[in-house]
Design an enzyme around this catalytic site. Structure first.
Site, PDB file in Angstrom:
ATOM      1  CB  SER A  25      -0.838   0.087   1.285  1.00 22.85           C
ATOM      2  OG  SER A  25      -1.790  -0.900   1.326  1.00 22.85           O
ATOM      3  CG  HIS A  56      -2.747  -2.890  -3.274  1.00 22.75           C
ATOM      4  ND1 HIS A  56      -1.648  -3.677  -2.995  1.00 22.75           N
ATOM      5  CD2 HIS A  56      -3.124  -2.366  -2.102  1.00 22.75           C
ATOM      6  CE1 HIS A  56      -1.400  -3.627  -1.698  1.00 22.75           C
ATOM      7  NE2 HIS A  56      -2.277  -2.840  -1.135  1.00 22.75           N
ATOM      8  CG  HIS A  78      -4.714  -7.598   0.704  1.00 26.84           C
ATOM      9  ND1 HIS A  78      -4.931  -6.734  -0.343  1.00 26.84           N
ATOM     10  CD2 HIS A  78      -3.576  -7.190   1.310  1.00 26.84           C
ATOM     11  CE1 HIS A  78      -3.954  -5.829  -0.369  1.00 26.84           C
ATOM     12  NE2 HIS A  78      -3.126  -6.076   0.615  1.00 26.84           N
ATOM     13  CE1 TYR A  80      -8.304  -5.806   2.082  1.00 28.57           C
ATOM     14  CE2 TYR A  80      -6.350  -6.386   3.347  1.00 28.57           C
ATOM     15  CZ  TYR A  80      -6.986  -5.583   2.408  1.00 28.57           C
ATOM     16  OH  TYR A  80      -6.309  -4.569   1.802  1.00 28.57           O
ATOM     17  CD  GLU A  81      -8.218  -7.309  -2.233  1.00 32.96           C
ATOM     18  OE1 GLU A  81      -8.684  -6.899  -3.310  1.00 32.96           O
ATOM     19  OE2 GLU A  81      -6.997  -7.527  -2.074  1.00 32.96           O
ATOM     20  CB  ALA A 108       1.327  -0.087   4.723  1.00 32.04           C
ATOM     21  CG  MET A 201      -4.609  -6.304   7.431  1.00 30.09           C
ATOM     22  SD  MET A 201      -6.032  -5.301   6.971  1.00 30.09           S
ATOM     23  CE  MET A 201      -6.199  -4.233   8.415  1.00 30.09           C
ATOM     24  CB  SER A 202      -0.154  -8.065   2.884  1.00 28.12           C
ATOM     25  OG  SER A 202       0.876  -7.212   3.334  1.00 28.12           O
ATOM     26  CG  ASN A 225      -1.015   2.951  11.310  1.00 28.22           C
ATOM     27  OD1 ASN A 225      -0.786   2.465  10.207  1.00 28.22           O
ATOM     28  ND2 ASN A 225      -1.576   2.268  12.285  1.00 28.22           N
ATOM     29  CG  HIS A 237      -6.400   2.749   2.924  1.00 28.78           C
ATOM     30  ND1 HIS A 237      -5.433   1.783   3.160  1.00 28.78           N
ATOM     31  CD2 HIS A 237      -6.482   2.844   1.571  1.00 28.78           C
ATOM     32  CE1 HIS A 237      -4.965   1.331   2.011  1.00 28.78           C
ATOM     33  NE2 HIS A 237      -5.587   1.959   1.032  1.00 28.78           N
TER      34      HIS A 237
END
Ligand code: HPA
Length: 268
Positions: A25, A56, A78, A80-81, A108, A201-202, A225, A237
């Protein structure tokens, strides 16, 4: 790669990159530092999953960085998608089939270790697969995971980083969580207790897949962050993207210097 899984496009089949980079990201601008030789949209490869997440892009870029041929995967999908972990590592199987031997994976991530600073990079020493998905489901089984992130390449990067003036690199454990929502403060405290320094998340499916194919792996988290509860600020995001874009130049300078030396180490 299972030859029937994807047909390697001609531009990739004719190329000979030994180093591959996966951009996470907000890190897409990295490509601006590369002398681009060819591009190939993921949509040109039958069966290759495509992301709808902003930041992306979804393409391979082949070119030269630090005097060496590199293959960049700009964008990933991902779990989550809704993709499986195996699908989320498809681009790694393609990169391996194109000849990549060293895979540099970027992402990220949120800070879990309160001593770390936003805007800096963390070199991955190890990971926690807390999403509990694997790209290897269905085989191959029982792949060794005692050194996922190559110790020799990490040592080289840390040395070179000191030469360049230091300050960018933390080193620590990346926790892979499913997402897509960010964590609660209680989850960030739990992750710290479990030994995580950063959360995202990746990356983990790609690293597992790459090791199973015999590639050397290096991982970098852009600490975009503080994790929830470590600050009063709500997470967004767009903040993640903005910090990633600012930090991309620093990592690129480090890699420009290190990539030729990384290939040398690989030759030893
Ligand atoms: N949590 C999970 N994933 C992330 C974060 C975060 O705080 N920041 C960037 N990716």
């Amino acid at each position: 790669m299972d030859q029937k899984e994807f047909r390697l496009p001609d531009v990739l089949a004719k190329s000979s990159p030994r180093v591959g980079l996966v951009l996470g990201s907000g890190l897409g601008s990295f490509v601006d530092r590369v002398r681009i030789g060819y591009e190939c949209a993921y949509s040109e490869i039958d069966g290759l999953p495509q992301s709808n997440v902003p930041g992306h892009e979804g393409r391979f870029v082949g070119g030269e960085l630090g005097g060496l041929e590199v293959l960049i995967a700009q964008g990933r999908v991902h779990v989550y998608e809704g993709w499986s972990a195996r699908e989320a590592a498809s681009h790694v199987r393609i990169m391996a089939a194109a000849g990549v031997e060293i895979l540099i994976v970027t992402n990220a991530a949120g800070i879990v270790n309160g001593n770390f600073k936003p805007g800096r990079w963390m070199l991955l020493s190890d990971h926690l697969n807390l999403a509990r998905h694997s790209p290897l489901t269905g085989g191959p089984n029982f792949i060794d995971q005692s050194t996922v992130y190559c110790p020799a390449l990490r040592a080289l990067l840390k040395d070179e980083q000191k030469e360049l003036g230091g300050g960018i690199l933390h080193e620590g454990v990346y926790a892979w969580v499913n997402g897509p929502e960010y964590e609660t403060p209680a989850e960030i405290r739990m992750l710290r207790t479990l030994g995580a320094d950063a959360v995202g998340m990746s990356t983990v499916p790609e690293a597992i897949q790459a090791r199973a194919l015999g590639l050397k792996v290096v991982g970098f988290s852009c600490l975009t962050n503080y994790g929830a509860g470590l600050t009063n600020q709500p997470l967004s995001h767009s903040e993640v993207m903005e910090t990633g874009e600012k930090a991309a130049g620093e990592l690129c300078r480090l890699l420009e210097v290190c990539i030729p030396a990384m290939v040398e180490i690989d030759n030893e």
